[in-house]
Design an enzyme around this catalytic site. Sequence first.
Site, PDB file in Angstrom:
ATOM      1  N   VAL A   1      -3.397  -7.218  -1.714  1.00 44.80           N
ATOM      2  CA  VAL A   1      -2.746  -8.019  -0.679  1.00 44.80           C
ATOM      3  C   VAL A   1      -3.729  -8.832   0.178  1.00 44.80           C
ATOM      4  O   VAL A   1      -3.313  -9.691   0.941  1.00 44.80           O
ATOM      5  CB  VAL A   1      -1.810  -7.176   0.217  1.00 44.80           C
ATOM      6  CG1 VAL A   1      -0.555  -6.782  -0.529  1.00 44.80           C
ATOM      7  CG2 VAL A   1      -2.505  -5.972   0.809  1.00 44.80           C
TER       8      VAL A   1
ATOM      9  N   ILE B   1      -2.457  10.659  12.148  1.00 48.03           N
ATOM     10  CA  ILE B   1      -1.411  11.100  11.216  1.00 48.03           C
ATOM     11  C   ILE B   1      -2.079  11.747  10.005  1.00 48.03           C
ATOM     12  O   ILE B   1      -3.095  11.240   9.521  1.00 48.03           O
ATOM     13  CB  ILE B   1      -0.544   9.894  10.760  1.00 48.03           C
ATOM     14  CG1 ILE B   1      -0.090   9.043  11.967  1.00 48.03           C
ATOM     15  CG2 ILE B   1       0.642  10.366   9.919  1.00 48.03           C
ATOM     16  CD1 ILE B   1       0.727   9.760  13.014  1.00 48.03           C
TER      17      ILE B   1
ATOM     18  N   TYR C   1     -12.124  -2.092  12.106  1.00 46.87           N
ATOM     19  CA  TYR C   1     -10.735  -1.604  12.030  1.00 46.87           C
ATOM     20  C   TYR C   1      -9.972  -1.956  13.311  1.00 46.87           C
ATOM     21  O   TYR C   1      -8.847  -2.458  13.260  1.00 46.87           O
ATOM     22  CB  TYR C   1     -10.777  -0.090  11.811  1.00 46.87           C
ATOM     23  CG  TYR C   1      -9.439   0.562  11.592  1.00 46.87           C
ATOM     24  CD1 TYR C   1      -8.806   0.517  10.351  1.00 46.87           C
ATOM     25  CD2 TYR C   1      -8.803   1.267  12.621  1.00 46.87           C
ATOM     26  CE1 TYR C   1      -7.587   1.143  10.145  1.00 46.87           C
ATOM     27  CE2 TYR C   1      -7.587   1.895  12.422  1.00 46.87           C
ATOM     28  CZ  TYR C   1      -6.987   1.835  11.181  1.00 46.87           C
ATOM     29  OH  TYR C   1      -5.772   2.459  10.987  1.00 46.87           O
TER      30      TYR C   1
ATOM     31  N   SER D   1      -2.394   0.198  15.027  1.00 45.44           N
ATOM     32  CA  SER D   1      -2.988   1.524  15.255  1.00 45.44           C
ATOM     33  C   SER D   1      -3.345   1.638  16.733  1.00 45.44           C
ATOM     34  O   SER D   1      -3.596   0.622  17.394  1.00 45.44           O
ATOM     35  CB  SER D   1      -4.279   1.658  14.430  1.00 45.44           C
ATOM     36  OG  SER D   1      -5.030   2.760  14.872  1.00 45.44           O
TER      37      SER D   1
ATOM     38  N   ASN E   1       1.799  -2.364   5.362  1.00 39.33           N
ATOM     39  CA  ASN E   1       1.213  -1.025   5.574  1.00 39.33           C
ATOM     40  C   ASN E   1      -0.195  -0.885   4.992  1.00 39.33           C
ATOM     41  O   ASN E   1      -0.985  -0.080   5.489  1.00 39.33           O
ATOM     42  CB  ASN E   1       2.143   0.021   4.935  1.00 39.33           C
ATOM     43  CG  ASN E   1       1.491   1.371   4.814  1.00 39.33           C
ATOM     44  OD1 ASN E   1       1.450   2.148   5.768  1.00 39.33           O
ATOM     45  ND2 ASN E   1       0.954   1.671   3.626  1.00 39.33           N
TER      46      ASN E   1
ATOM     47  N   ARG F   1       0.948   5.989  -1.741  1.00 36.64           N
ATOM     48  CA  ARG F   1       0.712   7.305  -1.114  1.00 36.64           C
ATOM     49  C   ARG F   1       0.747   7.148   0.409  1.00 36.64           C
ATOM     50  O   ARG F   1       0.977   6.060   0.924  1.00 36.64           O
ATOM     51  CB  ARG F   1      -0.651   7.825  -1.550  1.00 36.64           C
ATOM     52  CG  ARG F   1      -1.783   6.985  -0.976  1.00 36.64           C
ATOM     53  CD  ARG F   1      -3.146   7.529  -1.274  1.00 36.64           C
ATOM     54  NE  ARG F   1      -4.113   6.879  -0.412  1.00 36.64           N
ATOM     55  CZ  ARG F   1      -5.424   6.956  -0.587  1.00 36.64           C
ATOM     56  NH1 ARG F   1      -5.905   7.624  -1.604  1.00 36.64           N
ATOM     57  NH2 ARG F   1      -6.246   6.353   0.248  1.00 36.64           N
TER      58      ARG F   1
ATOM     59  N   GLY G   1       0.819  -1.227   0.000  1.00 40.90           N
ATOM     60  CA  GLY G   1       0.000   0.000   0.000  1.00 40.90           C
ATOM     61  C   GLY G   1       0.841   1.262   0.000  1.00 40.90           C
ATOM     62  O   GLY G   1       0.553   2.210   0.731  1.00 40.90           O
TER      63      GLY G   1
ATOM     64  N   LYS H   1      -6.618  -4.302  13.683  1.00 43.47           N
ATOM     65  CA  LYS H   1      -5.354  -3.744  14.175  1.00 43.47           C
ATOM     66  C   LYS H   1      -4.915  -4.408  15.487  1.00 43.47           C
ATOM     67  O   LYS H   1      -3.727  -4.487  15.781  1.00 43.47           O
ATOM     68  CB  LYS H   1      -5.488  -2.224  14.335  1.00 43.47           C
ATOM     69  CG  LYS H   1      -5.697  -1.502  12.997  1.00 43.47           C
ATOM     70  CD  LYS H   1      -4.507  -1.713  12.061  1.00 43.47           C
ATOM     71  CE  LYS H   1      -4.645  -0.998  10.741  1.00 43.47           C
ATOM     72  NZ  LYS H   1      -3.483  -1.179   9.857  1.00 43.47           N
TER      73      LYS H   1
HETATM   74  P1  NAP Z   1      -3.867   5.543   2.879  1.00 40.26           P
HETATM   75  O1  NAP Z   1      -3.364   6.927   2.615  1.00 40.26           O
HETATM   76  O2  NAP Z   1      -5.290   5.240   2.593  1.00 40.26           O
HETATM   77  O3  NAP Z   1      -2.904   4.540   2.099  1.00 40.26           O
HETATM   78  C1  NAP Z   1      -3.124   3.149   2.124  1.00 40.26           C
HETATM   79  C2  NAP Z   1      -2.778   2.597   0.770  1.00 40.26           C
HETATM   80  O4  NAP Z   1      -3.038   1.176   0.770  1.00 40.26           O
HETATM   81  C3  NAP Z   1      -3.638   3.215  -0.335  1.00 40.26           C
HETATM   82  O5  NAP Z   1      -2.841   3.570  -1.450  1.00 40.26           O
HETATM   83  C4  NAP Z   1      -4.593   2.085  -0.642  1.00 40.26           C
HETATM   84  O6  NAP Z   1      -5.154   2.103  -1.945  1.00 40.26           O
HETATM   85  C5  NAP Z   1      -3.716   0.872  -0.434  1.00 40.26           C
HETATM   86  N1  NAP Z   1      -4.502  -0.351  -0.361  1.00 40.26           N
HETATM   87  C6  NAP Z   1      -5.781  -0.484   0.106  1.00 40.26           C
HETATM   88  N2  NAP Z   1      -6.201  -1.746  -0.021  1.00 40.26           N
HETATM   89  C7  NAP Z   1      -5.184  -2.438  -0.617  1.00 40.26           C
HETATM   90  C8  NAP Z   1      -5.035  -3.777  -1.017  1.00 40.26           C
HETATM   91  N3  NAP Z   1      -6.011  -4.677  -0.846  1.00 40.26           N
HETATM   92  N4  NAP Z   1      -3.874  -4.157  -1.598  1.00 40.26           N
HETATM   93  C9  NAP Z   1      -2.872  -3.259  -1.788  1.00 40.26           C
HETATM   94  N5  NAP Z   1      -2.962  -1.965  -1.405  1.00 40.26           N
HETATM   95  C10 NAP Z   1      -4.106  -1.545  -0.830  1.00 40.26           C
HETATM   96  O7  NAP Z   1      -3.606   5.130   4.394  1.00 40.26           O
HETATM   97  P2  NAP Z   1      -2.530   5.701   5.458  1.00 40.26           P
HETATM   98  O8  NAP Z   1      -3.223   6.704   6.293  1.00 40.26           O
HETATM   99  O9  NAP Z   1      -1.243   6.027   4.799  1.00 40.26           O
HETATM  100  O10 NAP Z   1      -2.364   4.404   6.373  1.00 40.26           O
HETATM  101  C11 NAP Z   1      -1.350   3.434   6.159  1.00 40.26           C
HETATM  102  C12 NAP Z   1      -1.420   2.414   7.274  1.00 40.26           C
HETATM  103  O11 NAP Z   1      -1.265   3.047   8.533  1.00 40.26           O
HETATM  104  C13 NAP Z   1      -2.748   1.673   7.316  1.00 40.26           C
HETATM  105  O12 NAP Z   1      -2.534   0.312   7.658  1.00 40.26           O
HETATM  106  C14 NAP Z   1      -3.493   2.380   8.422  1.00 40.26           C
HETATM  107  O13 NAP Z   1      -4.460   1.562   9.009  1.00 40.26           O
HETATM  108  C15 NAP Z   1      -2.352   2.713   9.366  1.00 40.26           C
HETATM  109  N6  NAP Z   1      -2.675   3.831  10.260  1.00 40.26           N
HETATM  110  C16 NAP Z   1      -2.913   5.084   9.771  1.00 40.26           C
HETATM  111  C17 NAP Z   1      -3.220   6.111  10.660  1.00 40.26           C
HETATM  112  C18 NAP Z   1      -3.457   7.518  10.186  1.00 40.26           C
HETATM  113  O14 NAP Z   1      -3.704   8.402  11.021  1.00 40.26           O
HETATM  114  N7  NAP Z   1      -3.394   7.817   8.901  1.00 40.26           N
HETATM  115  C19 NAP Z   1      -3.294   5.862  12.026  1.00 40.26           C
HETATM  116  C20 NAP Z   1      -3.058   4.577  12.482  1.00 40.26           C
HETATM  117  C21 NAP Z   1      -2.740   3.568  11.598  1.00 40.26           C
HETATM  118  P3  NAP Z   1      -6.718   2.595  -2.112  1.00 40.26           P
HETATM  119  O15 NAP Z   1      -6.710   4.068  -1.891  1.00 40.26           O
HETATM  120  O16 NAP Z   1      -7.075   2.186  -3.492  1.00 40.26           O
HETATM  121  O17 NAP Z   1      -7.548   1.900  -1.068  1.00 40.26           O
END
Ligand code: NAP
Length: 244
Positions: free
Chosen positions: A61, A185, A152, A139, A87, A11, A8, A156
Amino acid sequence: MAAAIITGSARGIGAAIALRLAKDGYDIALNDISEAMFESNDIVEKITAQGVKCEKFIADVSKYSDCEAMVKAVKDTFGSIDVLVNNAGITRDGLMARMAEEQYDLVISVNQKSVFNMMKLVGNVMMRQRSGRIVNLSSVAGVYGNPGQINYSASKAAIIGMTKTVAKELGSRGVTCNAVAPGFIKTPMTDKLTDEQKKAMIDLIAMKRYGEVEEIAGVVSFLASKDASYVTGQVIEISGGLMM
Ligand code: NAP
Protein backbone atom coordinates in the site's frame (compact mmCIF):
# COMPACT_ATOMS: atom_id res chain seq x y z
CA MET A 1 -24.29 -6.33 -0.08
CA ALA A 2 -21.88 -3.61 1.12
CA ALA A 3 -18.13 -4.19 1.01
CA ALA A 4 -15.21 -3.18 3.22
CA ILE A 5 -11.48 -3.11 2.49
CA ILE A 6 -9.01 -3.33 5.36
CA THR A 7 -5.30 -2.82 4.61
CA GLY A 8 -2.67 -4.97 6.37
CA SER A 9 -5.38 -7.38 7.48
CA ALA A 10 -3.65 -10.79 7.44
CA ARG A 11 -3.09 -10.59 11.19
CA GLY A 12 -3.21 -8.38 14.29
CA ILE A 13 -5.64 -5.48 14.57
CA GLY A 14 -6.47 -5.55 10.83
CA ALA A 15 -7.59 -9.19 10.94
CA ALA A 16 -9.77 -8.47 14.01
CA ILE A 17 -11.37 -5.49 12.23
CA ALA A 18 -12.00 -7.61 9.12
CA LEU A 19 -13.68 -10.34 11.18
CA ARG A 20 -15.82 -7.81 13.07
CA LEU A 21 -16.97 -6.08 9.86
CA ALA A 22 -17.81 -9.53 8.42
CA LYS A 23 -19.97 -10.17 11.51
CA ASP A 24 -21.61 -6.79 10.79
CA GLY A 25 -22.53 -8.17 7.33
CA TYR A 26 -19.91 -6.63 5.02
CA ASP A 27 -18.22 -8.54 2.21
CA ILE A 28 -14.51 -8.32 2.99
CA ALA A 29 -11.50 -7.36 0.87
CA LEU A 30 -8.42 -8.42 2.81
CA ASN A 31 -5.05 -6.91 1.92
CA ASP A 32 -1.47 -7.60 2.86
CA ILE A 33 1.95 -7.13 1.36
CA SER A 34 2.54 -10.82 0.59
CA GLU A 35 0.58 -14.05 0.21
CA ALA A 36 2.87 -15.60 2.82
CA MET A 37 1.25 -13.41 5.49
CA PHE A 38 -1.99 -15.38 5.06
CA GLU A 39 -0.40 -18.84 5.22
CA SER A 40 -0.04 -19.04 8.99
CA ASN A 41 -3.64 -18.16 9.84
CA ASP A 42 -7.26 -18.97 9.03
CA ILE A 43 -8.67 -15.45 8.67
CA VAL A 44 -10.32 -16.18 5.29
CA GLU A 45 -12.13 -19.26 6.71
CA LYS A 46 -13.24 -17.33 9.81
CA ILE A 47 -14.69 -14.55 7.64
CA THR A 48 -16.49 -16.78 5.13
CA ALA A 49 -17.98 -18.70 8.10
CA GLN A 50 -19.93 -15.48 8.78
CA GLY A 51 -21.79 -15.99 5.47
CA VAL A 52 -20.14 -13.11 3.59
CA LYS A 53 -17.76 -13.05 0.62
CA CYS A 54 -14.03 -12.64 1.25
CA GLU A 55 -11.15 -12.14 -1.20
CA LYS A 56 -7.43 -11.49 -0.64
CA PHE A 57 -5.73 -8.67 -2.55
CA ILE A 58 -1.92 -8.67 -2.37
CA ALA A 59 -0.52 -5.13 -2.64
CA ASP A 60 2.15 -2.93 -1.10
CA VAL A 61 0.00 0.00 0.00
CA SER A 62 2.99 2.36 0.09
CA LYS A 63 3.04 2.11 -3.75
CA TYR A 64 0.39 4.15 -5.58
CA SER A 65 0.35 1.82 -8.60
CA ASP A 66 -0.29 -1.23 -6.37
CA CYS A 67 -3.17 0.59 -4.68
CA GLU A 68 -4.62 1.66 -8.03
CA ALA A 69 -4.71 -1.94 -9.29
CA MET A 70 -6.09 -3.22 -5.97
CA VAL A 71 -8.89 -0.65 -5.71
CA LYS A 72 -9.97 -1.41 -9.29
CA ALA A 73 -9.96 -5.15 -8.54
CA VAL A 74 -11.96 -4.70 -5.32
CA LYS A 75 -14.55 -2.53 -7.10
CA ASP A 76 -14.82 -5.06 -9.94
CA THR A 77 -15.21 -7.94 -7.45
CA PHE A 78 -17.73 -6.43 -5.04
CA GLY A 79 -19.42 -3.67 -7.09
CA SER A 80 -18.98 -1.01 -4.38
CA ILE A 81 -16.52 -0.01 -1.65
CA ASP A 82 -18.45 1.20 1.37
CA VAL A 83 -15.84 1.09 4.12
CA LEU A 84 -12.08 1.74 3.92
CA VAL A 85 -9.93 0.97 6.95
CA ASN A 86 -6.32 2.14 6.61
CA ASN A 87 -4.65 -0.23 9.05
CA ALA A 88 -1.33 -1.32 7.47
CA GLY A 89 1.57 -0.03 9.52
CA ILE A 90 5.12 -0.80 10.58
CA THR A 91 7.63 0.30 13.21
CA ARG A 92 11.39 0.80 12.76
CA ASP A 93 12.20 2.29 16.16
CA GLY A 94 15.34 4.13 17.22
CA LEU A 95 16.36 7.34 18.92
CA MET A 96 16.48 10.29 16.52
CA ALA A 97 20.24 10.75 16.99
CA ARG A 98 20.86 7.23 15.69
CA MET A 99 18.06 6.90 13.16
CA ALA A 100 19.06 6.29 9.55
CA GLU A 101 17.38 8.30 6.79
CA GLU A 102 16.10 5.04 5.22
CA GLN A 103 14.50 4.04 8.54
CA TYR A 104 12.61 7.35 8.63
CA ASP A 105 11.56 7.29 4.98
CA LEU A 106 10.31 3.69 5.05
CA VAL A 107 7.95 4.26 7.99
CA ILE A 108 6.60 7.48 6.46
CA SER A 109 5.99 5.74 3.17
CA VAL A 110 4.25 2.64 4.60
CA ASN A 111 2.26 4.34 7.37
CA GLN A 112 1.47 7.75 5.87
CA LYS A 113 1.81 7.75 2.07
CA SER A 114 -0.33 4.58 1.96
CA VAL A 115 -3.18 6.48 3.61
CA PHE A 116 -3.00 9.17 0.91
CA ASN A 117 -2.93 6.50 -1.81
CA MET A 118 -5.93 4.63 -0.49
CA MET A 119 -8.04 7.66 0.54
CA LYS A 120 -7.53 9.31 -2.88
CA LEU A 121 -8.44 6.17 -4.84
CA VAL A 122 -11.27 4.85 -2.65
CA GLY A 123 -12.46 8.42 -1.96
CA ASN A 124 -13.14 8.80 -5.70
CA VAL A 125 -15.30 5.66 -5.64
CA MET A 126 -17.14 6.83 -2.50
CA MET A 127 -17.73 10.34 -3.90
CA ARG A 128 -19.41 8.80 -6.95
CA GLN A 129 -21.49 6.56 -4.64
CA ARG A 130 -22.30 9.62 -2.49
CA SER A 131 -21.62 7.50 0.60
CA GLY A 132 -18.73 5.85 2.40
CA ARG A 133 -16.89 5.44 5.66
CA ILE A 134 -13.13 5.86 6.09
CA VAL A 135 -11.40 4.89 9.34
CA ASN A 136 -7.65 5.48 9.75
CA LEU A 137 -5.38 3.85 12.33
CA SER A 138 -3.40 6.55 14.11
CA SER A 139 -1.78 5.94 17.51
CA VAL A 140 -1.30 7.60 20.88
CA ALA A 141 2.31 8.06 19.68
CA GLY A 142 0.94 10.45 17.03
CA VAL A 143 -1.02 12.45 19.60
CA TYR A 144 1.56 12.66 22.40
CA GLY A 145 4.89 11.65 20.79
CA ASN A 146 7.03 8.73 21.98
CA PRO A 147 10.81 8.56 22.49
CA GLY A 148 12.42 6.21 19.98
CA GLN A 149 9.60 6.65 17.48
CA ILE A 150 10.15 9.96 15.67
CA ASN A 151 9.35 8.28 12.33
CA TYR A 152 6.28 6.42 13.63
CA SER A 153 4.96 9.42 15.64
CA ALA A 154 5.35 11.68 12.60
CA SER A 155 3.41 9.25 10.40
CA LYS A 156 0.62 8.79 12.96
CA ALA A 157 0.33 12.55 13.67
CA ALA A 158 0.10 13.17 9.92
CA ILE A 159 -2.77 10.71 9.71
CA ILE A 160 -4.75 12.89 12.14
CA GLY A 161 -4.30 15.97 9.92
CA MET A 162 -5.14 13.93 6.82
CA THR A 163 -8.28 12.52 8.50
CA LYS A 164 -9.58 15.99 9.37
CA THR A 165 -8.76 17.31 5.88
CA VAL A 166 -10.58 14.47 4.12
CA ALA A 167 -13.55 14.81 6.51
CA LYS A 168 -13.81 18.45 5.35
CA GLU A 169 -13.25 17.67 1.65
CA LEU A 170 -15.67 14.72 1.39
CA GLY A 171 -18.30 15.50 4.06
CA SER A 172 -20.72 17.13 1.61
CA ARG A 173 -20.62 13.94 -0.51
CA GLY A 174 -21.86 11.73 2.33
CA VAL A 175 -18.42 10.34 3.18
CA THR A 176 -17.22 10.35 6.80
CA CYS A 177 -13.56 10.08 7.78
CA ASN A 178 -12.41 9.37 11.34
CA ALA A 179 -9.33 8.03 13.10
CA VAL A 180 -8.76 5.74 16.04
CA ALA A 181 -5.65 6.11 18.17
CA PRO A 182 -4.87 2.84 19.94
CA GLY A 183 -2.62 2.70 22.96
CA PHE A 184 -0.83 -0.54 23.85
CA ILE A 185 -2.61 -3.46 22.14
CA LYS A 186 -1.52 -7.13 22.24
CA THR A 187 -0.28 -7.89 18.69
CA PRO A 188 2.91 -9.10 16.95
CA MET A 189 3.89 -5.39 16.69
CA THR A 190 3.96 -4.94 20.49
CA ASP A 191 5.28 -8.47 21.23
CA LYS A 192 8.61 -7.09 19.98
CA LEU A 193 8.94 -4.83 23.08
CA THR A 194 11.15 -5.97 25.97
CA ASP A 195 9.53 -7.07 29.28
CA GLU A 196 10.91 -3.91 30.85
CA GLN A 197 9.25 -1.72 28.17
CA LYS A 198 5.95 -3.62 28.57
CA LYS A 199 5.94 -3.14 32.36
CA ALA A 200 6.74 0.57 32.01
CA MET A 201 3.73 0.97 29.68
CA ILE A 202 1.31 -0.88 31.98
CA ASP A 203 2.30 1.36 34.88
CA LEU A 204 0.98 4.31 32.85
CA ILE A 205 -2.37 2.71 31.86
CA ALA A 206 -5.36 3.54 34.12
CA MET A 207 -6.93 0.11 33.43
CA LYS A 208 -3.59 -1.68 34.21
CA ARG A 209 -3.80 -4.04 31.23
CA TYR A 210 -3.03 -4.15 27.50
CA GLY A 211 -5.89 -3.75 25.04
CA GLU A 212 -7.24 -6.61 22.94
CA VAL A 213 -7.53 -6.36 19.15
CA GLU A 214 -11.31 -6.85 19.45
CA GLU A 215 -11.50 -3.66 21.51
CA ILE A 216 -10.16 -1.70 18.51
CA ALA A 217 -12.42 -3.57 16.09
CA GLY A 218 -15.52 -2.66 18.12
CA VAL A 219 -14.85 1.08 17.82
CA VAL A 220 -14.10 0.78 14.07
CA SER A 221 -17.39 -1.13 13.68
CA PHE A 222 -19.22 1.74 15.41
CA LEU A 223 -17.57 4.34 13.15
CA ALA A 224 -18.64 2.29 10.09
CA SER A 225 -22.21 1.87 11.39
CA LYS A 226 -25.38 3.94 10.87
CA ASP A 227 -25.10 5.05 14.52
CA ALA A 228 -22.01 7.08 13.57
CA SER A 229 -23.65 8.80 10.58
CA TYR A 230 -23.00 12.31 12.03
CA VAL A 231 -19.48 11.62 13.36
CA THR A 232 -16.63 12.86 11.16
CA GLY A 233 -13.15 14.30 11.52
CA GLN A 234 -12.75 12.79 15.01
CA VAL A 235 -9.89 10.94 16.68
CA ILE A 236 -10.98 8.36 19.24
CA GLU A 237 -8.31 7.16 21.66
CA ILE A 238 -8.60 3.50 22.64
CA SER A 239 -5.93 3.19 25.30
CA GLY A 240 -7.46 2.11 28.62
CA GLY A 241 -6.78 5.63 29.88
CA LEU A 242 -3.09 5.81 28.97
CA MET A 243 -3.20 9.62 28.81
CA MET A 244 -5.85 11.98 30.16
P1 NAP B 1 0.86 -5.90 12.74
O1 NAP B 1 0.43 -7.05 13.59
O2 NAP B 1 2.31 -5.76 12.43
O3 NAP B 1 0.00 -5.96 11.40
C1 NAP B 1 0.19 -5.02 10.37
C2 NAP B 1 0.02 -5.73 9.05
O4 NAP B 1 0.25 -4.79 7.99
C3 NAP B 1 1.04 -6.86 8.88
O5 NAP B 1 0.41 -8.03 8.38
C4 NAP B 1 2.00 -6.26 7.89
O6 NAP B 1 2.74 -7.19 7.12
C5 NAP B 1 1.08 -5.42 7.03
N1 NAP B 1 1.83 -4.49 6.20
C6 NAP B 1 3.03 -3.90 6.50
N2 NAP B 1 3.44 -3.14 5.48
C7 NAP B 1 2.50 -3.26 4.49
C8 NAP B 1 2.39 -2.72 3.20
N3 NAP B 1 3.32 -1.90 2.70
N4 NAP B 1 1.31 -3.05 2.45
C9 NAP B 1 0.36 -3.89 2.94
N5 NAP B 1 0.42 -4.42 4.19
C10 NAP B 1 1.48 -4.12 4.96
O7 NAP B 1 0.39 -4.52 13.37
P2 NAP B 1 -0.81 -4.21 14.41
O8 NAP B 1 -0.22 -4.14 15.76
O9 NAP B 1 -1.99 -5.07 14.14
O10 NAP B 1 -1.12 -2.70 13.99
C11 NAP B 1 -2.12 -2.36 13.03
C12 NAP B 1 -2.22 -0.85 12.97
O11 NAP B 1 -2.53 -0.32 14.25
C13 NAP B 1 -0.92 -0.19 12.53
O12 NAP B 1 -1.21 0.92 11.69
C14 NAP B 1 -0.32 0.28 13.83
O13 NAP B 1 0.54 1.37 13.65
C15 NAP B 1 -1.58 0.65 14.61
N6 NAP B 1 -1.36 0.64 16.06
C16 NAP B 1 -1.04 -0.50 16.72
C17 NAP B 1 -0.84 -0.46 18.10
C18 NAP B 1 -0.51 -1.69 18.89
O14 NAP B 1 -0.36 -1.60 20.12
N7 NAP B 1 -0.39 -2.87 18.29
C19 NAP B 1 -0.95 0.75 18.79
C20 NAP B 1 -1.27 1.89 18.08
C21 NAP B 1 -1.48 1.83 16.72
P3 NAP B 1 4.32 -7.45 7.50
O15 NAP B 1 4.31 -8.23 8.77
O16 NAP B 1 4.85 -8.19 6.34
O17 NAP B 1 4.98 -6.12 7.70
